[in-house]
Design a protein around this motif. Structure first.
Motif, mmCIF file in Angstrom:
data_model
loop_
_atom_site.group_PDB
_atom_site.id
_atom_site.type_symbol
_atom_site.label_atom_id
_atom_site.label_comp_id
_atom_site.label_asym_id
_atom_site.label_seq_id
_atom_site.Cartn_x
_atom_site.Cartn_y
_atom_site.Cartn_z
ATOM 1 N N TRP A 104 9.758 1.375 -4.218
ATOM 2 C CA TRP A 104 8.531 0.844 -4.827
ATOM 3 C C TRP A 104 8.195 1.722 -6.028
ATOM 4 O O TRP A 104 8.159 2.945 -5.909
ATOM 5 C CB TRP A 104 7.404 0.873 -3.789
ATOM 6 C CG TRP A 104 6.074 0.340 -4.205
ATOM 7 C CD1 TRP A 104 5.675 -0.129 -5.423
ATOM 8 C CD2 TRP A 104 4.899 0.238 -3.357
ATOM 9 N NE1 TRP A 104 4.363 -0.523 -5.392
ATOM 10 C CE2 TRP A 104 3.866 -0.311 -4.146
ATOM 11 C CE3 TRP A 104 4.647 0.555 -2.029
ATOM 12 C CZ2 TRP A 104 2.591 -0.536 -3.630
ATOM 13 C CZ3 TRP A 104 3.384 0.324 -1.508
ATOM 14 C CH2 TRP A 104 2.366 -0.221 -2.296
ATOM 15 N N ILE A 105 7.979 1.090 -7.176
ATOM 16 C CA ILE A 105 7.566 1.805 -8.387
ATOM 17 C C ILE A 105 6.115 1.425 -8.682
ATOM 18 O O ILE A 105 5.787 0.239 -8.767
ATOM 19 C CB ILE A 105 8.446 1.412 -9.598
ATOM 20 C CG1 ILE A 105 9.923 1.707 -9.309
ATOM 21 C CG2 ILE A 105 7.987 2.144 -10.854
ATOM 22 C CD1 ILE A 105 10.874 1.041 -10.301
ATOM 23 N N ILE A 106 5.246 2.444 -8.818
ATOM 24 C CA ILE A 106 3.830 2.186 -9.107
ATOM 25 C C ILE A 106 3.496 2.785 -10.472
ATOM 26 O O ILE A 106 3.620 4.000 -10.663
ATOM 27 C CB ILE A 106 2.910 2.811 -8.033
ATOM 28 C CG1 ILE A 106 3.311 2.312 -6.636
ATOM 29 C CG2 ILE A 106 1.442 2.482 -8.308
ATOM 30 C CD1 ILE A 106 2.593 3.016 -5.510
ATOM 31 N N THR A 134 4.696 -2.357 -9.282
ATOM 32 C CA THR A 134 3.290 -2.764 -9.361
ATOM 33 C C THR A 134 2.533 -1.880 -10.352
ATOM 34 O O THR A 134 2.959 -0.780 -10.681
ATOM 35 C CB THR A 134 2.602 -2.686 -7.971
ATOM 36 O OG1 THR A 134 2.492 -1.317 -7.567
ATOM 37 C CG2 THR A 134 3.369 -3.456 -6.915
ATOM 38 N N SER A 135 1.390 -2.407 -10.810
ATOM 39 C CA SER A 135 0.546 -1.665 -11.741
ATOM 40 C C SER A 135 -0.795 -1.368 -11.092
ATOM 41 O O SER A 135 -1.366 -2.227 -10.418
ATOM 42 C CB SER A 135 0.302 -2.487 -13.011
ATOM 43 O OG SER A 135 -0.679 -1.854 -13.818
ATOM 44 N N ASN A 136 -1.295 -0.140 -11.306
ATOM 45 C CA ASN A 136 -2.611 0.228 -10.775
ATOM 46 C C ASN A 136 -3.722 -0.055 -11.784
ATOM 47 O O ASN A 136 -4.776 0.554 -11.727
ATOM 48 C CB ASN A 136 -2.630 1.708 -10.385
ATOM 49 C CG ASN A 136 -3.926 2.076 -9.676
ATOM 50 O OD1 ASN A 136 -4.217 1.559 -8.611
ATOM 51 N ND2 ASN A 136 -4.737 2.934 -10.279
ATOM 52 N N THR A 137 -3.496 -0.996 -12.696
ATOM 53 C CA THR A 137 -4.536 -1.311 -13.684
ATOM 54 C C THR A 137 -5.838 -1.700 -13.011
ATOM 55 O O THR A 137 -5.835 -2.276 -11.921
ATOM 56 C CB THR A 137 -4.080 -2.456 -14.607
ATOM 57 O OG1 THR A 137 -5.099 -2.686 -15.584
ATOM 58 C CG2 THR A 137 -3.858 -3.748 -13.832
ATOM 59 N N GLY A 159 -0.248 -6.548 -9.309
ATOM 60 C CA GLY A 159 -1.181 -5.428 -9.418
ATOM 61 C C GLY A 159 -1.461 -4.873 -8.028
ATOM 62 O O GLY A 159 -1.615 -5.635 -7.071
ATOM 63 N N THR A 160 -1.487 -3.544 -7.908
ATOM 64 C CA THR A 160 -1.960 -2.905 -6.659
ATOM 65 C C THR A 160 -2.985 -1.868 -7.092
ATOM 66 O O THR A 160 -2.636 -0.782 -7.542
ATOM 67 C CB THR A 160 -0.814 -2.228 -5.867
ATOM 68 O OG1 THR A 160 -0.011 -1.450 -6.760
ATOM 69 C CG2 THR A 160 0.052 -3.261 -5.168
ATOM 70 N N HIS A 161 -4.242 -2.224 -7.000
ATOM 71 C CA HIS A 161 -5.326 -1.395 -7.544
ATOM 72 C C HIS A 161 -5.923 -0.516 -6.456
ATOM 73 O O HIS A 161 -6.639 -0.992 -5.572
ATOM 74 C CB HIS A 161 -6.398 -2.300 -8.163
ATOM 75 C CG HIS A 161 -7.512 -1.537 -8.801
ATOM 76 N ND1 HIS A 161 -8.811 -1.993 -8.836
ATOM 77 C CD2 HIS A 161 -7.529 -0.325 -9.420
ATOM 78 C CE1 HIS A 161 -9.571 -1.102 -9.448
ATOM 79 N NE2 HIS A 161 -8.823 -0.083 -9.814
ATOM 80 N N PHE A 162 -5.577 0.783 -6.501
ATOM 81 C CA PHE A 162 -6.203 1.775 -5.622
ATOM 82 C C PHE A 162 -7.530 2.197 -6.261
ATOM 83 O O PHE A 162 -7.660 2.203 -7.482
ATOM 84 C CB PHE A 162 -5.327 3.028 -5.498
ATOM 85 C CG PHE A 162 -4.057 2.840 -4.734
ATOM 86 C CD1 PHE A 162 -3.948 3.279 -3.423
ATOM 87 C CD2 PHE A 162 -2.943 2.258 -5.329
ATOM 88 C CE1 PHE A 162 -2.762 3.138 -2.719
ATOM 89 C CE2 PHE A 162 -1.752 2.106 -4.633
ATOM 90 C CZ PHE A 162 -1.659 2.553 -3.321
#
Length: 802
Positions: A104-106, A134-137, A159-162
């Motif tokens: 997984w690349i974030i 995924t992007s944490n935008t 998108g995976t927004h933490f």
């Protein structure tokens, strides 16, 4: 299709957010590759050392400095500093090829579309097909980012927004791109919940997604309300904090912590990108915010925002508050409202809302106005940002620390009453809400057979909220499954032969009613069930014993009653260990003093990762009296190996109590000898904790649980250990590290843990140590200085050094 497993992740970008995400993956045992850019110039220190831009230490400076800063920050992003070994660092030129080996690349780089697209182009050259990316935008539309990428990339991209800080805030927003494969969304949804301990919410690709869209609206709406009603910063923070189930930092203090510039950036993004938002004007900045931005009063990061730390003429530190009319700082003004006084005896936040909106003063007016605007706004976001109302509630609870989401608050006020509030403000009711009422549904949420149901605007009916099957929600089952209750506990049948005893006292403190309830639960379990869980879903597991009761007995010199109360606590903890059925304690949050002692005596512990466990009795002038002092002596004895310096092992256990050490996570509790490796479990998702504890109790019963035999073989070291401790406390007092009274408490503890002044190491029973412990506790509880400490803790909520 092969089962997807996450063994290694790459985090691209090592800023506060990137390092925080990297640390949280390390927390759950995943290998992490953390990459950042190569510096373009040397620092003065590097030049002085004769380094060049080609040296690896220079090329990895950005990433290593960021990670080091993160690991030193407080609260810590990592459960245990040893877990940082799971993170390897590198840079985006020398090490980018290593992403071929990750699952997984974030991406967590700067919020600029052109830079993100460039990063993705480079990553695609090295990424193995099928790897999640995924992007944490927090705001750039997902569909823009994957333009021009391969089909495989787009299929595995979203998108995976933490939320920051990644360890502590539970919201995990998943935002599909136009071509994201459904299996990827399903996997991430489950992985977020089960492994990362998050509340996963799949959102639509709309500006600011769900959490920030509603959260920033709520704050901006308050900014305008404050000016309209002529309210002070203190008044708003008083009304929007713990009284309505929000964090202590409430509104303005939260903005100071997050940074006003961050808030303004998101608000501007919503104003620019949501032309059809009916409340678009609310996202435009009020005058006082524009002034603060111009003055760079951005909050904690610039030293001043809505609040400012200062030193007054007397040289005393004080916190000043910004006057929103004059834009000058002034001394704090205490905010007080009659409406809040009416809620003082209402422990349940949910039950307070009806009272708050009925208030006859400025507070009541504030609540009516602000809730009306909140209800109107969230109703109109369906189906724009999500089709399901529960996702808005979940996002606000997990991302902003609200105890109840907007629709739950609306239910608490009453749906019809909420509509009345909206109409009073000239706000229209959404068609789907009037349809719901017309169809006979009076609430957004309902409970059937222990499960939560929620109204679905698309289905036009109440549907079962998904994802509950792995949870046990005590609020949902209490009425149907309760087999016993008193003022301090509720005992429920969890099914499959397992009982649960839930503390229900104020702050889950442990007094006579709680102890009676635990004993009753053990009686019931031994008679008709197979196992017992001690677990609750309050904010904290337990803040400890009811020190008010101890204080009262001691002041009134009712020493026989105090002795009986302490013995009852000891006997209850010993029953947890030596009952005929397996006992599992499920600590979470603050698990202090007596709460820790119960944890120490369970057959097994299933701790939430965010558990802050410790024996803190020194702070109130006594030693642990519910078996905690005995237990640390016993655990030290069990760790005496041949060749060990036994005194060192005993001292380590002594200091856990003597320094009132509290673990900053459940994993750190292993280092304090409170949890046991190979026996006690840690769960990342607290929502699954009771279900996991039940499963552990069931498994122990199925494996043929046998009632343990009481211990008579605890090795105590007598005078040899006592002499060492007394010399240590003498030197600490002589060096002014501890007070005379601290020394007295430490010497009493030393006497217990050494097993008294025996002339040689001796095997003793647990009861022998419990009697020593109780005697020491009682003698300290009658000391004036201990009583002063207890009184100070009761009145001020913090320890007194005397």
């Amino acid at each position: 299709m092969a089962k997807r497993r996450i063994k290694k992740v790459a985090v691209i970008g090592s800023g506060i957010m990137g390092s925080g995400i990297a640390c949280h993956f390390a927390n759950i045992g995943v290998d992490v590759l953390l990459l950042d850019i190569v510096p373009r110039e040397l620092t003065a220190k590097e030049e002085a050392k004769g380094l060049t831009l080609q040296d690896k230490v220079v090329r990895n400076r950005m990433v290593n400095d960021s990670l080091t800063a993160a690991l030193k920050s407080k609260p810590s992003p990592i459960y245990n500093q040893a877990f940082a070994k799971r993170i390897s660092t590198g840079n985006l030129e020398d090490d980018i090829a290593k992403v071929k080996d990750v699952d997984w690349i974030i991406e967590v780089v700067v919020e600029r579309l052109d830079i993100k697209k460039q990063v993705f182009e480079n990553l695609e050259k090295h990424r193995t097909p099928g790897t999640l990316i995924t992007s944490n935008t927090s705001g750039i539309p997902i569909n823009f980012m994957s333009e021009g990428r391969s089909e495989d990339f787009q299929k595995h991209f979203c998108g995976t927004h933490f939320f920051n800080p990644a360890r502590y805030l539970k919201l995990f927003e998943i935002i599909p791109g136009p071509k994201t494969d459904q299996s990827v969304l399903d996997f991430l949804n489950n992985y977020g919940e089960q492994y990362l301990g998050k509340t996963s919410v799949v959102a639509k690709d709309t500006p600011a997604f769900i959490g920030n869209r509603i959260g920033i609206f709520s704050i901006m709406s308050l900014f305008h309300t404050v000016k309209d009603m002529g309210m002070t910063v203190e008044e708003v923070d008083k009304l929007t904090g713990p009284v309505i189930g929000r964090p202590k930092s409430a509104t303005f203090r939260t903005v100071d912590v997050v940074g006003l510039d961050t808030l303004v950036h998101v608000a501007n993004g919503i104003a620019e990108n949501c032309p059809n938002d009916e409340r678009k004007s609310l996202f435009e900045l009020p005058g006082f915010i524009s002034t603060m931005m111009e003055n760079k009063w951005l909050g904690s990061k610039t030293g001043q925002g809505f609040y400012k730390k200062s030193v007054n003429e007397a040289g005393k530190k004080e916190i000043l508050t910004l006057d929103l009319d004059t834009m000058e700082y002034r001394s704090n003004k205490r905010a007080k409202f009659a409406t809040l006084e009416l809620t003082k005896n209402i422990d349940s936040v949910y039950d307070r809302f009806k009272v708050l909106v009925g208030g006859k003063d400025k507070a009541g007016e504030f609540y009516r106005k602000s809730f009306a605007h909140l209800f109107a706004y969230v109703q109109n976001r369906i189906p724009e940002i999500t089709d399901e109302l529960y996702k808005i509630d979940d996002a606000m609870k997990a991302g902003f620390g609200w105890e109840h989401g907007p629709f739950q608050i609306w239910d608490a006020v009453g749906v019809e009453k909420g509509i009345e509030l909206m109409k009073a403000e000239g706000l229209e009711v959404a068609t789907w809400v009037t349809d719901m009422i017309a169809a006979g549904s009076e609430t957004f949420y309902s409970v059937k057979n222990g499960a939560t149901y929620v109204y679905s605007a698309s289905a036009k009916a109440h549907v079962k909220k998904p994802g509950q099957d792995s949870f046990i929600i005590l609020d949902n089952i209490r009425k149907q499954t309760e087999v016993f209750s008193n003022t301090g506990v509720s005992v429920q049948d969890l099914g499959d032969g397992i009982l649960n005893v839930e503390f229900r006292s104020k702050m889950n403190s442990i007094g006579g009613d709680v102890l009676a309830g635990v004993n009753k639960a053990i009686d019931l379990a031994e008679k008709d069930f197979d196992g017992l869980v001690v677990g609750n879903q309050g904010t904290n597991f337990s803040v400890g014993a009811n020190i008010g009761m101890i204080f009262m007995f001691a002041v009134e010199q009712e020493y026989d009653e105090l002795n009986a109360a302490v013995k009852y606590f000891q006997d209850t903890c010993m029953r947890l260990r030596y009952s005929a059925i397996p006992t599992v304690v499920a600590p979470h949050g603050m698990t202090l003093g007596g709460g820790c002692e119960m944890t120490l005596h369970a057959d097994r512990v299933v701790a939430a990762a965010e558990s802050y466990i410790g024996l803190v009795e020194f702070g109130v002038g006594v030693i642990p009296g519910g078996g905690g002092s005995k237990e640390m002596a016993l655990r030290a004895s069990d760790k005496f190996d041949k060749g060990d310096v036994q005194l060192n092992v005993l001292q380590e256990h002594f200091l856990t109590i003597g320094m009132a050490k509290v673990s900053t996570s459940a994993h750190e509790a292993y280092d304090l000898n409170i949890l046991k490796h190979g026996k006690d479990l840690v769960v990342v998702n607290r929502d699954r904790q009771i279900a996991t504890a039940k499963a552990v109790a069931r498994q122990m019963a199925d494996m043929g649980y046998t009632q343990p035999v009481k211990r008579n073989d605890v090795l105590v070291l007598g005078k040899q250990a006592l002499g060492m401790f007394l010399v240590g406390t003498d030197s600490m007092q002589a060096s002014n590290y501890i007070s005379e009274h601290d020394k007295k408490i430490a010497n009493k503890l030393a006497y217990v843990m050494a097993g008294g002044d025996l002339s040689e190491p001796t095997r003793v029973s647990e009861q022998y140590l419990l009697d020593l412990e109780r005697e020491a506790f009682l003698s300290l509880a009658t000391e004036r200085k201990s009583l002063e400490r207890i009184q100070h803790m009761l009145q001020k909520g913090k320890p007194l050094r005397n």
